[in-house]
Write a protein that holds these residues in place. Sequence first.
Motif, PDB file in Angstrom:
ATOM      1  N   LEU A 270       0.823  -1.205   0.000  1.00 24.63           N
ATOM      2  CA  LEU A 270       0.000   0.000   0.000  1.00 24.63           C
ATOM      3  C   LEU A 270       0.859   1.256   0.000  1.00 24.63           C
ATOM      4  O   LEU A 270       1.963   1.269   0.551  1.00 24.63           O
ATOM      5  CB  LEU A 270      -0.911   0.035   1.224  1.00 24.63           C
ATOM      6  CG  LEU A 270      -1.883  -1.134   1.378  1.00 24.63           C
ATOM      7  CD1 LEU A 270      -2.608  -1.033   2.716  1.00 24.63           C
ATOM      8  CD2 LEU A 270      -2.880  -1.176   0.225  1.00 24.63           C
ATOM      9  N   GLU A 271       0.349   2.321  -0.607  1.00 27.56           N
ATOM     10  CA  GLU A 271       1.040   3.601  -0.601  1.00 27.56           C
ATOM     11  C   GLU A 271       0.542   4.425   0.572  1.00 27.56           C
ATOM     12  O   GLU A 271      -0.649   4.457   0.880  1.00 27.56           O
ATOM     13  CB  GLU A 271       0.800   4.346  -1.913  1.00 27.56           C
ATOM     14  CG  GLU A 271       1.617   5.613  -2.042  1.00 27.56           C
ATOM     15  CD  GLU A 271       1.653   6.137  -3.473  1.00 27.56           C
ATOM     16  OE1 GLU A 271       2.013   7.309  -3.648  1.00 27.56           O
ATOM     17  OE2 GLU A 271       1.328   5.375  -4.384  1.00 27.56           O
ATOM     18  N   LEU A 272       1.453   5.096   1.246  1.00 30.76           N
ATOM     19  CA  LEU A 272       1.101   5.888   2.415  1.00 30.76           C
ATOM     20  C   LEU A 272       0.404   7.191   2.026  1.00 30.76           C
ATOM     21  O   LEU A 272       0.648   7.742   0.951  1.00 30.76           O
ATOM     22  CB  LEU A 272       2.352   6.222   3.225  1.00 30.76           C
ATOM     23  CG  LEU A 272       2.981   5.091   4.029  1.00 30.76           C
ATOM     24  CD1 LEU A 272       4.333   5.520   4.547  1.00 30.76           C
ATOM     25  CD2 LEU A 272       2.086   4.677   5.171  1.00 30.76           C
ATOM     26  N   GLU A 273      -0.432   7.655   2.939  1.00 31.19           N
ATOM     27  CA  GLU A 273      -1.052   8.973   2.772  1.00 31.19           C
ATOM     28  C   GLU A 273      -0.156   9.997   3.471  1.00 31.19           C
ATOM     29  O   GLU A 273       0.048   9.929   4.675  1.00 31.19           O
ATOM     30  CB  GLU A 273      -2.451   8.985   3.377  1.00 31.19           C
ATOM     31  CG  GLU A 273      -3.173  10.319   3.217  1.00 31.19           C
ATOM     32  CD  GLU A 273      -4.556  10.302   3.819  1.00 31.19           C
ATOM     33  OE1 GLU A 273      -5.188  11.371   3.868  1.00 31.19           O
ATOM     34  OE2 GLU A 273      -4.999   9.225   4.263  1.00 31.19           O
ATOM     35  N   LYS A 274       0.360  10.930   2.725  1.00 37.75           N
ATOM     36  CA  LYS A 274       1.321  11.883   3.261  1.00 37.75           C
ATOM     37  C   LYS A 274       0.619  13.025   4.003  1.00 37.75           C
ATOM     38  O   LYS A 274      -0.423  13.515   3.588  1.00 37.75           O
ATOM     39  CB  LYS A 274       2.167  12.466   2.125  1.00 37.75           C
ATOM     40  CG  LYS A 274       3.322  13.327   2.601  1.00 37.75           C
ATOM     41  CD  LYS A 274       4.176  13.782   1.420  1.00 37.75           C
ATOM     42  CE  LYS A 274       5.396  14.554   1.884  1.00 37.75           C
ATOM     43  NZ  LYS A 274       6.224  15.026   0.758  1.00 37.75           N
ATOM     44  N   VAL A 275       1.217  13.428   5.119  1.00 33.78           N
ATOM     45  CA  VAL A 275       0.738  14.616   5.837  1.00 33.78           C
ATOM     46  C   VAL A 275       1.130  15.831   5.006  1.00 33.78           C
ATOM     47  O   VAL A 275       2.316  16.088   4.771  1.00 33.78           O
ATOM     48  CB  VAL A 275       1.362  14.705   7.247  1.00 33.78           C
ATOM     49  CG1 VAL A 275       0.940  15.994   7.936  1.00 33.78           C
ATOM     50  CG2 VAL A 275       0.974  13.494   8.082  1.00 33.78           C
ATOM     51  N   GLU A 276       0.152  16.573   4.548  1.00 36.02           N
ATOM     52  CA  GLU A 276       0.418  17.691   3.643  1.00 36.02           C
ATOM     53  C   GLU A 276       0.895  18.929   4.398  1.00 36.02           C
ATOM     54  O   GLU A 276       0.336  19.302   5.426  1.00 36.02           O
ATOM     55  CB  GLU A 276      -0.845  18.036   2.841  1.00 36.02           C
ATOM     56  CG  GLU A 276      -1.268  16.957   1.855  1.00 36.02           C
ATOM     57  CD  GLU A 276      -0.219  16.716   0.777  1.00 36.02           C
ATOM     58  OE1 GLU A 276       0.504  17.677   0.429  1.00 36.02           O
ATOM     59  OE2 GLU A 276      -0.122  15.573   0.288  1.00 36.02           O
ATOM     60  N   ALA A 277       1.934  19.547   3.859  1.00 32.96           N
ATOM     61  CA  ALA A 277       2.443  20.798   4.427  1.00 32.96           C
ATOM     62  C   ALA A 277       1.436  21.916   4.203  1.00 32.96           C
ATOM     63  O   ALA A 277       0.643  21.886   3.252  1.00 32.96           O
ATOM     64  CB  ALA A 277       3.772  21.153   3.781  1.00 32.96           C
ATOM     65  N   GLN A 278       1.462  22.905   5.089  1.00 32.89           N
ATOM     66  CA  GLN A 278       0.570  24.058   4.976  1.00 32.89           C
ATOM     67  C   GLN A 278       1.410  25.327   4.809  1.00 32.89           C
ATOM     68  O   GLN A 278       1.959  25.843   5.783  1.00 32.89           O
ATOM     69  CB  GLN A 278      -0.324  24.171   6.214  1.00 32.89           C
ATOM     70  CG  GLN A 278      -1.379  25.269   6.109  1.00 32.89           C
ATOM     71  CD  GLN A 278      -2.296  25.290   7.314  1.00 32.89           C
ATOM     72  OE1 GLN A 278      -1.859  25.069   8.441  1.00 32.89           O
ATOM     73  NE2 GLN A 278      -3.575  25.531   7.087  1.00 32.89           N
ATOM     74  N   PRO A 279       1.522  25.829   3.587  1.00 38.82           N
ATOM     75  CA  PRO A 279       2.313  27.052   3.359  1.00 38.82           C
ATOM     76  C   PRO A 279       1.720  28.231   4.124  1.00 38.82           C
ATOM     77  O   PRO A 279       0.509  28.291   4.383  1.00 38.82           O
ATOM     78  CB  PRO A 279       2.191  27.256   1.842  1.00 38.82           C
ATOM     79  CG  PRO A 279       1.799  25.922   1.294  1.00 38.82           C
ATOM     80  CD  PRO A 279       0.937  25.295   2.351  1.00 38.82           C
TER      81      PRO A 279
END
Length: 323
Positions: free
Chosen positions: A149-158
């Motif tokens: 499975l591919e991981l769900e990345k924690v998205e950065a917040q600009p």
Amino acid sequence: MDGYKDNGYMWELIMLPINKAVDFESTMKEKATIALSEIFNKYSSAEIGVATPKIGKIRSFGYGMYKKEWIPEIGLSLTKMGRLMVAMNTGNKDSREKLKDGYNWDEAQLQAVLSTLDKRDWDFVQEVWDYLNTFWPQINSLNQRVTGLELEKVEAQPFTNQFGDYAGGYFPLVYDARQSPKAYADKVKEYTDAAMHGASIRATTKHGHRESRVNNVKLPIKLDFSVIWGHVGGVIHDLSHYEMLLDVNRILGSKEMQDSILKYHGDIAYDQIRKAIEDVAAGYIPAEKQSEKALEWLRQGGVVAKLGWNLMTALKQPLGLTQ
């Protein structure tokens, strides 16, 4: 167990993979130490501050990163390191909200803490975010190999502040066991579970950085640089050891292997192997309390004094001079 023969099956299937994993881990840690040192070089040694144990006590931290500043809006004094760590946890929406929930801060109180930092501080924080992000491809690849499975990345917040535009980034969520009985209980349970799994030689590395974040958690976030080093060390240990441990555990965990060891070598030998694999899986566990850190400093210093500055050791290891 190999009948006193070199390069036997037990060596090839158990010890050799472990040694290779340790070599790989040591190489990665060296690179990580160099990379993080370059980032921390934004601050002088005087600004960083060094904790040195005295006889019977720890020198008080009243300078450098340990110098406290009173922040009226939150009714607390925070060290420079603490305020930088607050900033570290604002690089993505999830961390930012959990930080505020853990300390019962509103956005104005959070901004009061962040306003004490200058441009150099924010550039430092962004560089740490960027460095942690360099591990993402390897972490995701490992997870795909192990689980498919591919991981769900924690998205950065600009975001933008008075010093410019910043990309934000991922930062590990570590709750402060010293401030929360629940966080401490969770840590105890974590080690207990690991010990229970190890009883049947099912020890595996910690890989919280590959697990989804838990919602509705309201605990104080740990505001200490040890989070950075601990996270990087954990990721490196996972990348270097996890797959190897799956293979080794599969071999040692088979009933045929267990029965053979117990029959021909006894329960003491089996227990030694089990505990050794548990230790390999656990890796290095950093000190938590100041008393533990003092003992760790003394232990490391003792090793340096005994080995590093020992004439006989130097004579036995002449090639060490070239390093």
